[in-house]
Design a protein around this motif. Structure first.
Motif, PDB file in Angstrom:
ATOM      1  N   GLN A  59      32.463 -24.720  42.347  1.00  0.00           N
ATOM      2  CA  GLN A  59      33.324 -24.302  41.242  1.00  0.00           C
ATOM      3  C   GLN A  59      33.565 -25.450  40.262  1.00  0.00           C
ATOM      4  O   GLN A  59      33.657 -25.224  39.043  1.00  0.00           O
ATOM      5  N   VAL A  60      33.666 -26.671  40.775  1.00  0.00           N
ATOM      6  CA  VAL A  60      33.772 -27.844  39.904  1.00  0.00           C
ATOM      7  C   VAL A  60      32.532 -27.955  39.031  1.00  0.00           C
ATOM      8  O   VAL A  60      32.619 -28.201  37.819  1.00  0.00           O
ATOM      9  N   ARG A  61      31.367 -27.764  39.649  1.00  0.00           N
ATOM     10  CA  ARG A  61      30.114 -27.833  38.892  1.00  0.00           C
ATOM     11  C   ARG A  61      30.045 -26.727  37.839  1.00  0.00           C
ATOM     12  O   ARG A  61      29.621 -26.955  36.711  1.00  0.00           O
ATOM     13  N   GLN A  62      30.505 -25.525  38.209  1.00  0.00           N
ATOM     14  CA  GLN A  62      30.506 -24.409  37.265  1.00  0.00           C
ATOM     15  C   GLN A  62      31.442 -24.690  36.085  1.00  0.00           C
ATOM     16  O   GLN A  62      31.093 -24.435  34.931  1.00  0.00           O
ATOM     17  N   PHE A  63      32.625 -25.226  36.392  1.00  0.00           N
ATOM     18  CA  PHE A  63      33.569 -25.515  35.319  1.00  0.00           C
ATOM     19  C   PHE A  63      33.012 -26.590  34.393  1.00  0.00           C
ATOM     20  O   PHE A  63      33.148 -26.500  33.163  1.00  0.00           O
ATOM     21  N   ASP A  64      32.395 -27.609  34.976  1.00  0.00           N
ATOM     22  CA  ASP A  64      31.850 -28.699  34.175  1.00  0.00           C
ATOM     23  C   ASP A  64      30.760 -28.203  33.228  1.00  0.00           C
ATOM     24  O   ASP A  64      30.591 -28.749  32.132  1.00  0.00           O
ATOM     25  N   ALA A  65      30.042 -27.154  33.648  1.00  0.00           N
ATOM     26  CA  ALA A  65      28.961 -26.610  32.819  1.00  0.00           C
ATOM     27  C   ALA A  65      29.449 -25.551  31.844  1.00  0.00           C
ATOM     28  O   ALA A  65      28.688 -25.108  30.977  1.00  0.00           O
ATOM     29  N   SER A  66      30.703 -25.129  31.965  1.00  0.00           N
ATOM     30  CA  SER A  66      31.200 -24.023  31.147  1.00  0.00           C
ATOM     31  C   SER A  66      31.641 -24.510  29.768  1.00  0.00           C
ATOM     32  O   SER A  66      32.096 -25.642  29.603  1.00  0.00           O
ATOM     33  N   SER A  67      31.516 -23.646  28.782  1.00  0.00           N
ATOM     34  CA  SER A  67      31.916 -23.988  27.420  1.00  0.00           C
ATOM     35  C   SER A  67      32.233 -22.713  26.648  1.00  0.00           C
ATOM     36  O   SER A  67      31.814 -21.615  27.031  1.00  0.00           O
ATOM     37  N   ILE A  68      33.009 -22.866  25.564  1.00  0.00           N
ATOM     38  CA  ILE A  68      33.251 -21.764  24.638  1.00  0.00           C
ATOM     39  C   ILE A  68      32.914 -22.267  23.231  1.00  0.00           C
ATOM     40  O   ILE A  68      33.274 -23.379  22.864  1.00  0.00           O
ATOM     41  N   GLY A 127      30.322 -23.420  22.284  1.00  0.00           N
ATOM     42  CA  GLY A 127      29.531 -24.639  22.393  1.00  0.00           C
ATOM     43  C   GLY A 127      30.314 -25.869  22.793  1.00  0.00           C
ATOM     44  O   GLY A 127      29.740 -26.964  22.897  1.00  0.00           O
ATOM     45  N   ALA A 128      31.621 -25.744  23.045  1.00  0.00           N
ATOM     46  CA  ALA A 128      32.467 -26.887  23.416  1.00  0.00           C
ATOM     47  C   ALA A 128      32.823 -26.821  24.893  1.00  0.00           C
ATOM     48  O   ALA A 128      33.442 -25.846  25.335  1.00  0.00           O
ATOM     49  N   PRO A 129      32.454 -27.840  25.681  1.00  0.00           N
ATOM     50  CA  PRO A 129      32.817 -27.859  27.113  1.00  0.00           C
ATOM     51  C   PRO A 129      34.335 -27.843  27.299  1.00  0.00           C
ATOM     52  O   PRO A 129      35.066 -28.525  26.571  1.00  0.00           O
ATOM     53  N   LEU A 130      34.827 -27.067  28.272  1.00  0.00           N
ATOM     54  CA  LEU A 130      36.264 -26.942  28.491  1.00  0.00           C
ATOM     55  C   LEU A 130      36.901 -28.248  28.964  1.00  0.00           C
ATOM     56  O   LEU A 130      38.093 -28.459  28.782  1.00  0.00           O
ATOM     57  N   SER A 131      36.087 -29.126  29.594  1.00  0.00           N
ATOM     58  CA  SER A 131      36.635 -30.386  30.090  1.00  0.00           C
ATOM     59  C   SER A 131      36.509 -31.515  29.077  1.00  0.00           C
ATOM     60  O   SER A 131      36.951 -32.635  29.328  1.00  0.00           O
ATOM     61  N   ALA A 132      35.935 -31.241  27.889  1.00  0.00           N
ATOM     62  CA  ALA A 132      35.752 -32.272  26.867  1.00  0.00           C
ATOM     63  C   ALA A 132      37.021 -32.445  26.041  1.00  0.00           C
ATOM     64  O   ALA A 132      37.849 -31.541  25.936  1.00  0.00           O
ATOM     65  N   THR A 133      37.177 -33.630  25.452  1.00  0.00           N
ATOM     66  CA  THR A 133      38.299 -33.917  24.565  1.00  0.00           C
ATOM     67  C   THR A 133      37.767 -34.330  23.199  1.00  0.00           C
ATOM     68  O   THR A 133      36.575 -34.609  23.041  1.00  0.00           O
ATOM     69  N   GLY A 150      47.286 -34.534  21.461  1.00  0.00           N
ATOM     70  CA  GLY A 150      46.241 -33.527  21.624  1.00  0.00           C
ATOM     71  C   GLY A 150      44.836 -34.053  21.469  1.00  0.00           C
ATOM     72  O   GLY A 150      43.875 -33.445  21.970  1.00  0.00           O
ATOM     73  N   ILE A 151      44.672 -35.197  20.788  1.00  0.00           N
ATOM     74  CA  ILE A 151      43.323 -35.739  20.618  1.00  0.00           C
ATOM     75  C   ILE A 151      42.717 -36.175  21.944  1.00  0.00           C
ATOM     76  O   ILE A 151      41.504 -36.343  22.055  1.00  0.00           O
ATOM     77  N   ASN A 152      43.571 -36.366  22.961  1.00  0.00           N
ATOM     78  CA  ASN A 152      43.066 -36.767  24.277  1.00  0.00           C
ATOM     79  C   ASN A 152      43.199 -35.653  25.312  1.00  0.00           C
ATOM     80  O   ASN A 152      42.981 -35.875  26.492  1.00  0.00           O
ATOM     81  N   PHE A 153      43.591 -34.426  24.869  1.00  0.00           N
ATOM     82  CA  PHE A 153      43.708 -33.293  25.782  1.00  0.00           C
ATOM     83  C   PHE A 153      42.354 -32.603  25.911  1.00  0.00           C
ATOM     84  O   PHE A 153      41.698 -32.332  24.893  1.00  0.00           O
ATOM     85  N   PRO A 154      41.918 -32.277  27.126  1.00  0.00           N
ATOM     86  CA  PRO A 154      40.727 -31.438  27.273  1.00  0.00           C
ATOM     87  C   PRO A 154      40.924 -30.083  26.593  1.00  0.00           C
ATOM     88  O   PRO A 154      42.061 -29.617  26.444  1.00  0.00           O
ATOM     89  N   ILE A 155      39.823 -29.460  26.202  1.00  0.00           N
ATOM     90  CA  ILE A 155      39.884 -28.153  25.541  1.00  0.00           C
ATOM     91  C   ILE A 155      40.694 -27.168  26.388  1.00  0.00           C
ATOM     92  O   ILE A 155      41.499 -26.391  25.861  1.00  0.00           O
ATOM     93  N   GLY A 156      40.501 -27.204  27.707  1.00  0.00           N
ATOM     94  CA  GLY A 156      41.232 -26.293  28.593  1.00  0.00           C
ATOM     95  C   GLY A 156      42.731 -26.495  28.525  1.00  0.00           C
ATOM     96  O   GLY A 156      43.501 -25.524  28.582  1.00  0.00           O
ATOM     97  N   VAL A 157      43.186 -27.748  28.391  1.00  0.00           N
ATOM     98  CA  VAL A 157      44.619 -28.031  28.269  1.00  0.00           C
ATOM     99  C   VAL A 157      45.151 -27.530  26.928  1.00  0.00           C
ATOM    100  O   VAL A 157      46.264 -26.999  26.843  1.00  0.00           O
TER     101      VAL A 157
END
Length: 275
Positions: free
Chosen positions: A150-159, A161-167, A235-242
């Motif tokens: 599930q960690v791997r799936q989340f890391d690969a997920s995006s909306i 084109g933006a990864p949910l774990s990216a900031t 917010g500039i350092n918050f992941p997209i998911g946050v």
């Protein structure tokens, strides 16, 4: 593990358990397990669970805010009574009379902040979970209640084109970075705007005219601008998911405010259901 991590551990587990529960439910009805929208809906589900649990606290907050505003004229009279008196006895007497006023009206200056304080550890827990996704994936580990898969799936997920774990500061690189930049800026603007609008509505509603110059109202006006600014800059350092989490919870607050606060007249007493 330091002291802060020890405190946050149960919150991280609870956040990840709720997210995994929604994720598993969504995949059961046919949504792709590694799809960004599946995890986005899981984050929104986390908001719904936390905010639904906080409804009784919010109703008590409505009562506390109403009472705090209605006692402002009495507080101003008290301050005028002790104006210019700086000796220790006068300060103690003023503090005691202030506490008696709060007790008489059944409120205190901190009760209005309670929902935000309760949400704060969940916010930080989600931040820690999403920020630790890449490390957990590289180390072949799970994270909280999330399995390594599930960690791997989340890391690969995006909306979009933006990864949910990216900031905004640490995006996906290349074209992914452009998507992260655009989505982060849009979400930060939505997050701060919704928070500002809601706080402004709460501040303007049911405020006696003779209370507008009180220290409490000055403090509330300062928070009106300070909180959106703090979250906007942070917010500039918050992941997209946050960002999705906090924007959703702000929208919940706006709707909740409409159905609870705006349906009461300025002279109506606090909700009996908040007892």
């Amino acid at each position: 593990m330091d002291f802060f991590d020890s405190i946050m551990l149960p919150f991280r587990w609870l956040v990840s358990v709720i997210m995994v529960g929604f994720h598993d439910g969504l995949t059961t009805i046919g949504m792709p397990p590694a799809d960004g929208w599946t995890w986005t809906l899981a984050i929104i589900g986390l908001v719904l669970v936390i905010r639904a649990a906080l409804i009784p606290v919010y109703l008590n907050q409505v009562k506390a805010q109403r009472r705090m505003r209605l006692l402002q004229p009495d507080l101003k009279k008290l301050q005028d009574k002790y104006k210019g008196k700086t000796d220790q006895l006068s300060r103690q007497a003023m503090a005691q009379e202030q506490m008696d006023l709060y007790k008489k009206h059944g409120t205190n200056p901190f009760s209005a902040c309670l929902p935000l304080l309760i949400q704060t550890p969940f916010f930080f827990a989600l931040f820690q979970v999403l920020s630790g996704i890449s490390t957990a994936k590289d180390q072949g580990q799970g994270l909280g209640a999330m399995s390594h898969e599930q960690v791997r799936q989340f890391d690969a997920s995006s909306i979009f084109g933006a990864p949910l774990s990216a900031t905004l500061l640490h995006g996906g690189g290349g074209s992914g970075q452009v998507a992260v930049n655009i989505l982060s800026i849009v979400m930060i603007l939505a997050m701060t705007a919704s928070q500002f609008i809601t706080q402004k509505q709460i501040l303007a509603r049911n405020t006696p005219e003779d209370a507008t110059a009180s220290p409490f109202m000055r403090q509330q006006r300062m928070m009106l601008y300070a909180l959106p600014l703090v979250f906007g800059v942070g917010g500039i350092n918050f992941p997209i998911g946050v960002l999705i989490y906090w924007t959703t919870t702000n929208l919940w607050t706006m709707v909740q405010h409409f159905f609870v606060n705006d349906r009461q007249s300025p002279t109506q007493p606090p909700l009996a259901t908040a007892e």
